[in-house]
Design a protein around this motif. Structure first.
Motif, PDB file in Angstrom:
ATOM      1  N   ARG A 112      21.533 -84.182  11.777  1.00  0.00           N
ATOM      2  CA  ARG A 112      20.131 -84.164  11.356  1.00  0.00           C
ATOM      3  C   ARG A 112      19.871 -85.167  10.233  1.00  0.00           C
ATOM      4  O   ARG A 112      18.780 -85.713  10.105  1.00  0.00           O
ATOM      5  CB  ARG A 112      19.762 -82.750  10.919  1.00  0.00           C
ATOM      6  N   HIS A 113      20.903 -85.422   9.421  1.00  0.00           N
ATOM      7  CA  HIS A 113      20.760 -86.326   8.271  1.00  0.00           C
ATOM      8  C   HIS A 113      21.556 -87.616   8.467  1.00  0.00           C
ATOM      9  O   HIS A 113      21.930 -88.263   7.487  1.00  0.00           O
ATOM     10  CB  HIS A 113      21.222 -85.607   7.002  1.00  0.00           C
ATOM     11  N   SER A 149      24.008 -72.291  11.706  1.00  0.00           N
ATOM     12  CA  SER A 149      23.894 -73.730  11.447  1.00  0.00           C
ATOM     13  C   SER A 149      25.257 -74.326  11.140  1.00  0.00           C
ATOM     14  O   SER A 149      25.835 -74.077  10.082  1.00  0.00           O
ATOM     15  CB  SER A 149      22.938 -73.971  10.272  1.00  0.00           C
TER      16      SER A 149
END
Length: 316
Positions: free
Chosen positions: A310-311, A302
């Motif tokens: 993603r955020h 990751s």
């Protein structure tokens, strides 16, 4: 009154997680359930939490239903109440213990481990989420993590695994308002190099260990859970600039300015003291090395870019 465990069966492998609503606990539960489903292995995941309201939140986060055969819930556990711990751990064959960073919680982790021994959690792994900050020799780290690591090794000498988690990528989410309002992140990090880790990878690593028979050599029982790449705060803001399509700057402030900002935002004295010791330790380069342990154990890699994408909404 101690809580009760739903749908317990001693004949089925039971993977206990305390506390299951933590970032790494949730990730561990997801990884365990998905792997058990995919491989058609027998086994249940027991989510151990303090209050009943956590149950619904866990089900929602995991995207699972109330009657999911893979999930059990044990609510009403109190780390200072041995009876509630013994009830929660009864029938567990493996256990993940997530050590919190809040001051005074270290002894509670050690109580959990003693209760796990008394409840005869066996024959699988007992995994403890620790922290890279054990290297700092700070009183809080000694109390929270070093002592817990030693207790786990003493009580479960052939099947205790310690995950020394690195700097969490999720820490960057705290700067959402600063990026939105000022287009900047203000921190006293200078040009420190570090390898931040996605908290989901911590839980995934714990799950991968729990699903493996405890036959590793002693040298592998401390797992360095870092991200796959070394970055600086300039790298972080560069990635955010690319993702958001606008310039985001890193502004390096003096250490005491950072501490004053923490106090302004309500940080307790113990946290300010800890961060005051932590940041110069990061300047020293002691945590800049990215380890491959996560990738080797889980196949995951990751990156910070993927995490920030993603955020993205937090910073917009």
């Amino acid at each position: 009154m101690p809580g009760q465990t739903e749908s317990s069966s001693a004949a089925v492998p039971c993977y206990g997680i305390i506390t299951a609503n933590s970032q790494s606990g949730l990730s561990c539960a997801r990884y365990l359930c998905d792997t058990l489903d995919l491989t058609h292995m027998t086994g249940v995941v027991r989510c151990i939490v303090r209050s009943e309201d956590k149950k619904g939140k866990i089900l929602h986060t995991l995207g699972r239903k109330q009657d999911d055969p893979r999930l059990q819930f044990h609510c009403g556990v109190d780390a200072d109440d041995e009876a509630s711990l013994l009830s929660a751990f009864e029938g567990c064959t493996s256990l993940l213990v997530v050590t919190p960073t809040t001051a005074t919680r270290g002894p509670q982790t050690q109580k959990m481990l003693h209760a796990a021994k008394k409840a005869n959690v066996a024959p699988g792994w007992v995994v403890v989420v620790s922290s890279w900050t054990v290297m700092m020799n700070h009183p809080l780290s000694i109390d929270q993590f070093e002592h817990s690591e030693k207790v786990a090794a003493e009580l479960f000498p052939h099947r205790a695994a310690t995950l020394r988690a690195g700097y969490f990528m999720s820490n960057f989410l705290e700067f959402g308002s600063s990026v939105r309002n000022a287009g900047s992140i203000f921190l006293p990090m200078k040009d420190a190099h570090f390898a931040p880790v996605d908290p989901q990878d911590i839980g995934a690593t714990a799950a991968a260990i729990m699903l493996t028979p405890p036959v590793w050599p002693a040298a592998l029982r401390v797992v360095d859970v870092s991200g796959p790449e070394t970055v600086t705060m300039q790298d972080v803001t560069h990635l955010l600039s690319q993702i958001l399509g606008k310039e985001v700057q890193y502004v390096s402030v003096e250490l005491e300015q950072g501490m004053a900002a923490m106090r302004t935002h309500g940080a307790p004295d113990w946290a300010v003291d800890f961060v005051r010791a932590l940041i110069p330790f990061m300047w020293s380069g002691m945590i800049e090395k990215p380890y491959r342990d996560v990738e080797i154990l889980t196949g995951r890699r990751s990156t910070l870019k993927v995490f920030l994408e993603r955020h993205k909404a937090v910073f917009e």
